[in-house]
Design a protein around this motif. Structure first.
Motif, PDB file in Angstrom:
ATOM      1  N   ARG A  48       0.816  -1.222   0.000  1.00 49.17           N
ATOM      2  CA  ARG A  48       0.000   0.000   0.000  1.00 49.17           C
ATOM      3  C   ARG A  48       0.845   1.266   0.000  1.00 49.17           C
ATOM      4  O   ARG A  48       0.606   2.169  -0.817  1.00 49.17           O
ATOM      5  CB  ARG A  48      -0.989  -0.050   1.165  1.00 49.17           C
ATOM      6  CG  ARG A  48      -2.084  -1.102   0.930  1.00 49.17           C
ATOM      7  CD  ARG A  48      -2.619  -1.705   2.221  1.00 49.17           C
ATOM      8  NE  ARG A  48      -3.456  -2.885   1.951  1.00 49.17           N
ATOM      9  CZ  ARG A  48      -2.963  -4.103   1.732  1.00 49.17           C
ATOM     10  NH1 ARG A  48      -1.648  -4.315   1.770  1.00 49.17           N
ATOM     11  NH2 ARG A  48      -3.772  -5.114   1.479  1.00 49.17           N
ATOM     12  N   LEU A  76      -0.786   4.829   5.714  1.00 44.33           N
ATOM     13  CA  LEU A  76      -1.493   3.696   5.106  1.00 44.33           C
ATOM     14  C   LEU A  76      -0.982   2.366   5.658  1.00 44.33           C
ATOM     15  O   LEU A  76      -1.761   1.451   5.929  1.00 44.33           O
ATOM     16  CB  LEU A  76      -1.324   3.737   3.583  1.00 44.33           C
ATOM     17  CG  LEU A  76      -2.120   4.832   2.877  1.00 44.33           C
ATOM     18  CD1 LEU A  76      -1.513   5.149   1.518  1.00 44.33           C
ATOM     19  CD2 LEU A  76      -3.587   4.419   2.727  1.00 44.33           C
ATOM     20  N   ILE A  79      -2.424   1.814   9.124  1.00 47.78           N
ATOM     21  CA  ILE A  79      -3.820   1.371   9.068  1.00 47.78           C
ATOM     22  C   ILE A  79      -3.893  -0.094   8.653  1.00 47.78           C
ATOM     23  O   ILE A  79      -4.646  -0.883   9.239  1.00 47.78           O
ATOM     24  CB  ILE A  79      -4.624   2.259   8.095  1.00 47.78           C
ATOM     25  CG1 ILE A  79      -4.741   3.681   8.656  1.00 47.78           C
ATOM     26  CG2 ILE A  79      -6.019   1.673   7.840  1.00 47.78           C
ATOM     27  CD1 ILE A  79      -5.298   4.695   7.679  1.00 47.78           C
ATOM     28  N   HIS A  80      -3.130  -0.471   7.654  1.00 45.65           N
ATOM     29  CA  HIS A  80      -3.124  -1.868   7.213  1.00 45.65           C
ATOM     30  C   HIS A  80      -2.673  -2.791   8.348  1.00 45.65           C
ATOM     31  O   HIS A  80      -3.289  -3.840   8.592  1.00 45.65           O
ATOM     32  CB  HIS A  80      -2.203  -2.014   6.010  1.00 45.65           C
ATOM     33  CG  HIS A  80      -2.018  -3.425   5.551  1.00 45.65           C
ATOM     34  ND1 HIS A  80      -3.069  -4.240   5.190  1.00 45.65           N
ATOM     35  CD2 HIS A  80      -0.886  -4.182   5.414  1.00 45.65           C
ATOM     36  CE1 HIS A  80      -2.607  -5.427   4.832  1.00 45.65           C
ATOM     37  NE2 HIS A  80      -1.297  -5.425   4.975  1.00 45.65           N
ATOM     38  N   SER A  83      -5.275  -3.357  10.942  1.00 46.69           N
ATOM     39  CA  SER A  83      -6.335  -4.269  10.488  1.00 46.69           C
ATOM     40  C   SER A  83      -5.897  -5.723  10.610  1.00 46.69           C
ATOM     41  O   SER A  83      -6.707  -6.599  10.914  1.00 46.69           O
ATOM     42  CB  SER A  83      -6.740  -3.948   9.043  1.00 46.69           C
ATOM     43  OG  SER A  83      -5.778  -4.405   8.110  1.00 46.69           O
ATOM     44  N   LEU A 121      -4.078   2.786  14.278  1.00 41.77           N
ATOM     45  CA  LEU A 121      -5.102   3.476  13.487  1.00 41.77           C
ATOM     46  C   LEU A 121      -5.120   4.965  13.807  1.00 41.77           C
ATOM     47  O   LEU A 121      -5.132   5.810  12.901  1.00 41.77           O
ATOM     48  CB  LEU A 121      -6.476   2.860  13.758  1.00 41.77           C
ATOM     49  CG  LEU A 121      -7.667   3.582  13.115  1.00 41.77           C
ATOM     50  CD1 LEU A 121      -7.547   3.595  11.598  1.00 41.77           C
ATOM     51  CD2 LEU A 121      -8.977   2.943  13.539  1.00 41.77           C
ATOM     52  N   ILE A 148      -8.791   8.338   2.606  1.00 46.48           N
ATOM     53  CA  ILE A 148      -8.286   7.208   3.384  1.00 46.48           C
ATOM     54  C   ILE A 148      -9.275   6.812   4.474  1.00 46.48           C
ATOM     55  O   ILE A 148      -9.527   5.614   4.689  1.00 46.48           O
ATOM     56  CB  ILE A 148      -6.902   7.553   3.979  1.00 46.48           C
ATOM     57  CG1 ILE A 148      -5.885   7.692   2.838  1.00 46.48           C
ATOM     58  CG2 ILE A 148      -6.457   6.486   4.979  1.00 46.48           C
ATOM     59  CD1 ILE A 148      -4.513   8.168   3.279  1.00 46.48           C
ATOM     60  N   ALA A 152     -11.063   3.152   4.877  1.00 45.75           N
ATOM     61  CA  ALA A 152     -10.741   2.321   6.042  1.00 45.75           C
ATOM     62  C   ALA A 152     -11.948   2.040   6.922  1.00 45.75           C
ATOM     63  O   ALA A 152     -11.892   1.143   7.767  1.00 45.75           O
ATOM     64  CB  ALA A 152      -9.652   3.003   6.882  1.00 45.75           C
ATOM     65  N   MET A 157     -12.996  -0.922   4.468  1.00 46.69           N
ATOM     66  CA  MET A 157     -12.315  -2.088   5.034  1.00 46.69           C
ATOM     67  C   MET A 157     -13.033  -2.674   6.247  1.00 46.69           C
ATOM     68  O   MET A 157     -13.244  -3.896   6.322  1.00 46.69           O
ATOM     69  CB  MET A 157     -10.889  -1.693   5.422  1.00 46.69           C
ATOM     70  CG  MET A 157     -10.053  -2.822   5.974  1.00 46.69           C
ATOM     71  SD  MET A 157      -8.389  -2.261   6.411  1.00 46.69           S
ATOM     72  CE  MET A 157      -8.759  -1.189   7.814  1.00 46.69           C
ATOM     73  N   LEU A 188      -8.866  -0.018   0.557  1.00 46.98           N
ATOM     74  CA  LEU A 188      -7.644   0.638   1.038  1.00 46.98           C
ATOM     75  C   LEU A 188      -6.561   0.637  -0.033  1.00 46.98           C
ATOM     76  O   LEU A 188      -5.760   1.574  -0.109  1.00 46.98           O
ATOM     77  CB  LEU A 188      -7.144  -0.026   2.319  1.00 46.98           C
ATOM     78  CG  LEU A 188      -6.097   0.789   3.092  1.00 46.98           C
ATOM     79  CD1 LEU A 188      -6.678   2.121   3.568  1.00 46.98           C
ATOM     80  CD2 LEU A 188      -5.561   0.011   4.284  1.00 46.98           C
ATOM     81  N   SER A 192      -4.935   3.991  -1.482  1.00 50.00           N
ATOM     82  CA  SER A 192      -3.487   4.198  -1.489  1.00 50.00           C
ATOM     83  C   SER A 192      -3.038   4.845  -2.797  1.00 50.00           C
ATOM     84  O   SER A 192      -2.214   5.769  -2.806  1.00 50.00           O
ATOM     85  CB  SER A 192      -2.769   2.854  -1.298  1.00 50.00           C
ATOM     86  OG  SER A 192      -3.120   2.251  -0.076  1.00 50.00           O
TER      87      SER A 192
END
Length: 298
Positions: A48, A76, A79-80, A83, A121, A148, A152, A157, A188, A192
């Motif tokens: 991402r 990014l 956040i990934h 998750s 996050l 974003i 998300a 997501m 996401l 990105s």
């Protein structure tokens, strides 16, 4: 271009920036930050953030905006990673391995893993909104944050994760599977690409083209993930192989079989490549990334 060398160099760039931006495990919150850092730096492809950088450079033609792109790219990845921490929890996928290492809750316990995800996050939006982050124009910054956050959140997501859990063990329609994949993984990835383009001042036509590219590589990415879960070993994946079938998850191979699924992944990549028509040489890394997504083995 040599995609392996490119990915290696871009991973180094992203990881150097993450190390620069990320909190240190010291002081009153050292244990909490240690849990955040554990999952952030345990490995990963950094797809991402690399897409974000590549999209921005496609629009501006070079790497002159990397100082503005890198905080967005790192946000990014935060956040990934959050998750993944939450996805691995016992209440969700209950996985013991991620990227070949024990999952966050296996090391720090469930409560600290939840909080590590929450911290990553929230820290992502601190990165996105800090005034000193590369001199990004305020209007562009708002567009990036909105893009974003929407990807998300509950219509992206997180909503896709909720559907994925709700549909476990149920017979669902193919349209439901497409919604899960488009939301859980694709949103996401698309954001990105678009966030990088927004930083670089993309036109509306460029944003639409890159949005189509992102939608299709996001779909291809999840289709290939479905395939790898069926065809790879736990050692190759760095996480439990065969887990989708065990949990009764709907997947592309379950609907179409392996060969048709491979064909659908290739078709998604071809659509992604078509969306880049007219973007010239600066878009070559995006093209190579699209091909990599469908050819990867983990």
């Amino acid at each position: 271009m040599d995609i392996k060398k490119y990915l290696q160099s871009q991973r180094r760039l992203v990881e150097q920036a993450l190390e620069e931006f990320m909190l240190r495990a010291e002081g009153d919150f050292k244990d909490h930050v240690a849990a955040m850092r554990y999952s952030l730096f345990v490995g990963g492809k950094r797809v991402r953030p690399i897409l974000c950088l590549a999209a921005g450079r496609t629009i501006c033609g070079d790497d002159s905006l990397d100082d503005q792109l890198l905080p967005v790219a790192c946000a990014l990845e935060c956040i990934h990673t959050y998750s993944l921490i939450h996805d691995d929890l016992p209440a969700m996928d209950d996985d013991a391995l991620r990227r070949g290492k024990p999952t966050n809750h296996m090391v720090f316990g469930e409560a600290q893993a939840i909080l590590a995800g929450d911290g990553l996050l929230t820290f992502a939006f601190e990165l996105l909104s800090r005034p000193s982050a590369g001199g990004l124009d305020p209007e562009a910054r708002i567009q990036v944050i909105h893009t974003i956050a929407r990807a998300a959140g509950p219509l992206g997501m997180v909503g896709g994760q909720a559907l994925d859990i709700a549909f476990e063990g149920r017979n669902i329609e193919f349209d439901d599977l497409k919604t899960i994949h488009r939301s859980k993984t694709g949103a996401l990835i698309t954001a990105s690409v678009q966030a990088g383009a927004l930083v670089a001042g993309a036109t509306e036509d460029q944003l639409q083209a890159l949005g189509s590219y992102g939608n299709n590589i996001g779909l291809a990415f999840q289709i290939v993930d479905d395939l790898l879960n069926v065809l790879s070993t736990t050692e190759q994946l760095g996480k439990a192989a065969g887990s989708d079938a065990e949990r009764g998850k709907a997947t592309y191979p379950a609907f179409f079989g392996v060969e048709k699924t491979r064909q659908l992944a290739r078709e998604a990549v071809e659509r992604a490549l078509g969306a880049l028509d007219g973007m010239g040489e600066p878009a070559e890394p995006l093209r190579a990334l699209a091909r990599y997504i469908v050819e990867r083995n983990r």
